[in-house]
Design a protein around this motif. Structure first.
Motif, short mmCIF file in Angstrom:
data_model
loop_
_atom_site.label_atom_id
_atom_site.label_comp_id
_atom_site.label_asym_id
_atom_site.label_seq_id
_atom_site.Cartn_x
_atom_site.Cartn_y
_atom_site.Cartn_z
N PHE A 142 0.38 -1.27 0.05
CA PHE A 142 -0.07 -0.29 -0.11
C PHE A 142 0.71 0.87 -0.02
O PHE A 142 1.16 1.11 0.66
CB PHE A 142 -0.85 -0.06 1.23
CG PHE A 142 -2.53 1.39 1.39
CD1 PHE A 142 -2.56 1.07 0.80
CD2 PHE A 142 -1.00 2.39 1.88
CE1 PHE A 142 -3.63 2.18 0.94
CE2 PHE A 142 -2.24 3.05 2.71
CZ PHE A 142 -3.58 3.39 1.89
N SER A 150 1.89 5.08 -2.29
CA SER A 150 2.80 5.74 -3.60
C SER A 150 3.77 4.93 -4.22
O SER A 150 4.36 4.15 -4.16
CB SER A 150 3.12 6.95 -3.31
OG SER A 150 3.21 7.59 -4.55
N LYS A 199 1.03 6.93 -8.72
CA LYS A 199 -0.12 8.30 -7.38
C LYS A 199 -0.06 6.84 -6.48
O LYS A 199 0.07 5.61 -6.55
CB LYS A 199 -1.63 7.40 -8.21
CG LYS A 199 -2.25 6.48 -9.06
CD LYS A 199 -3.37 6.84 -9.86
CE LYS A 199 -4.06 5.68 -10.09
NZ LYS A 199 -5.06 5.29 -10.72
N LEU A 200 -1.32 7.20 -5.19
CA LEU A 200 -1.91 6.15 -4.86
C LEU A 200 -2.09 4.70 -4.82
O LEU A 200 -2.83 4.57 -5.45
CB LEU A 200 -2.64 6.19 -3.27
CG LEU A 200 -2.96 5.46 -2.48
CD1 LEU A 200 -2.06 5.94 -1.41
CD2 LEU A 200 -4.19 5.88 -1.94
N HIS A 201 -1.48 3.46 -4.44
CA HIS A 201 -1.77 2.43 -4.56
C HIS A 201 -2.76 1.98 -3.47
O HIS A 201 -2.66 1.68 -2.52
CB HIS A 201 -0.87 1.66 -4.47
CG HIS A 201 -0.83 -0.10 -5.02
ND1 HIS A 201 -0.45 -1.74 -4.28
CD2 HIS A 201 -1.37 -0.65 -5.53
CE1 HIS A 201 -0.93 -2.56 -4.75
NE2 HIS A 201 -1.57 -1.73 -5.81
N THR A 202 -3.89 1.93 -3.68
CA THR A 202 -4.60 1.83 -3.24
C THR A 202 -5.12 0.48 -1.84
O THR A 202 -5.83 0.10 -1.19
CB THR A 202 -6.32 1.83 -3.74
OG1 THR A 202 -6.41 0.70 -4.85
CG2 THR A 202 -6.54 3.43 -4.18
N GLU A 239 -8.21 -4.28 -1.11
CA GLU A 239 -8.90 -3.52 -0.33
C GLU A 239 -8.86 -3.56 0.75
O GLU A 239 -10.19 -4.37 0.67
CB GLU A 239 -8.56 -2.50 -1.80
CG GLU A 239 -8.06 -2.09 -2.45
CD GLU A 239 -9.25 -0.91 -3.57
OE1 GLU A 239 -7.99 -0.71 -4.67
OE2 GLU A 239 -10.43 -1.53 -3.62
N LEU A 277 -11.06 -0.12 3.04
CA LEU A 277 -11.67 0.85 3.31
C LEU A 277 -12.48 0.88 4.20
O LEU A 277 -13.59 0.33 4.79
CB LEU A 277 -12.83 0.75 1.67
CG LEU A 277 -12.58 1.32 0.69
CD1 LEU A 277 -12.07 0.23 -0.24
CD2 LEU A 277 -12.56 2.22 -0.30
N GLN A 280 -12.80 5.57 2.98
CA GLN A 280 -10.71 5.86 2.73
C GLN A 280 -10.22 4.92 2.80
O GLN A 280 -11.15 3.74 3.93
CB GLN A 280 -11.09 6.74 4.24
CG GLN A 280 -11.69 8.41 4.43
CD GLN A 280 -10.86 8.53 2.64
OE1 GLN A 280 -10.67 9.57 2.30
NE2 GLN A 280 -12.55 9.64 1.91
N TYR A 281 -9.46 4.60 2.06
CA TYR A 281 -8.35 3.82 1.22
C TYR A 281 -6.96 3.39 2.75
O TYR A 281 -7.13 4.87 3.33
CB TYR A 281 -7.62 3.81 -0.04
CG TYR A 281 -8.84 3.39 -1.12
CD1 TYR A 281 -8.94 1.70 -1.22
CD2 TYR A 281 -9.23 4.41 -1.86
CE1 TYR A 281 -9.96 1.88 -2.15
CE2 TYR A 281 -9.64 4.36 -2.87
CZ TYR A 281 -9.87 3.47 -3.45
OH TYR A 281 -11.10 2.66 -3.96
N ASP A 316 -4.25 0.78 4.70
CA ASP A 316 -3.34 -0.29 4.36
C ASP A 316 -4.19 -1.65 5.28
O ASP A 316 -4.65 -1.43 6.65
CB ASP A 316 -2.15 0.40 5.27
CG ASP A 316 -1.07 -0.89 4.86
OD1 ASP A 316 -1.08 -2.07 4.39
OD2 ASP A 316 0.37 0.02 5.78
#
Length: 387
Positions: free
Chosen positions: A268, A270, A280-283, A369, A371, A375-376, A378
């Motif tokens: 998890f 960037s 970008k963010l690896h979600t 993932e 959430l 919100q994502y 780790d």
């Protein structure tokens, strides 16, 4: 996501062996010529039968063997020892081990273990759900009557089916434990003799009455019992490789592992996407796994979405309700097969799909993932005690 790797291994080359010239034989002093003495003339003889017939064939066969050995066409490794370790299990992965444990946990009779149950299934079907099989349905080969007696919706997906691997494992566990209790009672009364596990397997394949009549494992069941016993060591190893973790979850963790082995190939945070090259963010977190490996629900909940998307491929989203007033969701992406549908309720550890490489992916893996209120977060923190 797993990144493609280029194979840079060069094929090994084999230098031709140097040819040694044998030294000239030393002259035998017993036949040396003396000055003034003429050595008797030796009669020349032609080649004998061996040289004419056998020697050319021997030379040719020796040359073939040498060529094959040099090129790898001849297996020069010693023959394997019949008592050596069994090969690794390829028909089932470790994600089923928690269910094998659960299926035998309430069995009051010693001998019916998770490994024995797995070996029993392997002997019945090779862990293959052959819908065209004439002997029964699913990996445990249940007849209609047998399934009616032992089958349940154990994974909570709303459908009790012998073609559902988890339901089949649990059902066969119940049946084997019931048979084990009956043969134990017979053995206590002195009606039968032998190992409880062997007698249980014999009762399953030949019937309890046949075991009672024979007083031990009947002839008709001996090959089946031997087949299970032969498979047992490899499943003992599989169970040991997947230790129990508080019902499949590490102590203190709020989520259970979605795949059997958590091998992180992309964490998890960037990163630069391996295909789009966008940073970008690896979600979520990518767990490397073999194509077709089982993916399981990390917590009980309700399936919000199960279908195809352009980027994530086959994707499942599960709503787990609220924790401290905040909604918790998990997602499972790049699947090769979906095993749930939207609106379905699932229990923790229930199968949701199989690992694949659909969507924007460079190889088989699970993109997982977590959430919290949209919100994502780790995922690794939720899978340990750090959430």
């Amino acid at each position: 996501m797993t990144e493609d790797r280029e194979d840079t291994t060069c094929p090994a080359t084999t230098e031709p062996a140097a040819v040694e010239t044998a030294p000239a034989p030393a002259k035998d002093s017993s036949t040396a010529e003396e000055p003034g003495v003429r050595a008797p003339a030796r009669r020349r003889r032609g080649p004998g039968p061996f040289a004419l017939i056998a020697l050319p064939g021997l030379v040719a066969s020796t040359g073939v063997v040498a060529f094959l050995a040099l090129t790898g066409g001849l297996d020069t490794a010693p023959a394997s020892d019949p008592g050596s370790a069994q090969p690794a299990v390829s028909n089932v992965d470790g994600s089923y081990v928690p269910w094998l444990r659960r299926a035998t946990a309430d069995c009051a009779v010693a001998g019916v273990t998770p490994a024995l149950l797995a070996a029993h299934i392997d002997q019945l079907s090779g862990w293959q759900d052959d819908s065209a099989s004439l002997s029964g349905h699913g990996i445990a080969r249940f007849t209609d009557a047998g399934w009616k007696a032992w089958g349940r919706d154990d994974d909570g997906n709303g459908n009790a089916s012998p073609h559902d691997a988890v339901d089949a494992i649990m059902a066969l566990g119940r049946q084997d434990c019931s048979l084990a209790e009956k043969v134990t009672a017979l053995r206590t009364r002195g009606a039968v003799n032998g190992d409880v596990a062997d007698l249980t397997l014999a009762a399953h394949t030949a019937g309890l009455d046949e075991v009672r009549k024979a007083g031990n494992v009947p002839v008709a069941a001996r090959a089946f019992v031997a087949g299970v016993r032969k498979r047992l060591p490899r499943y003992d190893a599989l169970v040991r490789q997947n230790p129990e973790q508080d019902g499949g979850r590490l102590s203190g963790a709020l989520l259970r592992p979605p795949v059997a082995v958590l091998t992180v190939t992309s964490p998890f945070g960037s990163r630069t996407h391996p295909l789009t090259k966008v940073t970008k963010l690896h979600t979520g977190v990518d767990f490397g796994a073999q194509q077709g490996a089982q993916v399981s629900a990390a917590r009980e909940g309700r399936v919000e979405f199960a279908g195809m998307t352009s980027a994530y491929g086959y994707r499942v989203v599960i709503d787990h309700g609220t924790i401290d007033g905040k909604r918790l969701e998990t997602t499972y992406s790049h699947l090769s097969v979906l095993q749930v549908r939207a609106g379905q309720s699932v229990s923790a550890g229930a199968p949701v799909g199989l690992v694949g490489s659909t969507g924007l992916s460079t190889g088989p893996h699970l993109h997982f993932e977590v959430l919290l209120d949209g919100q994502y977060t780790d995922p690794e923190a939720w899978l340990t005690d750090g959430a």
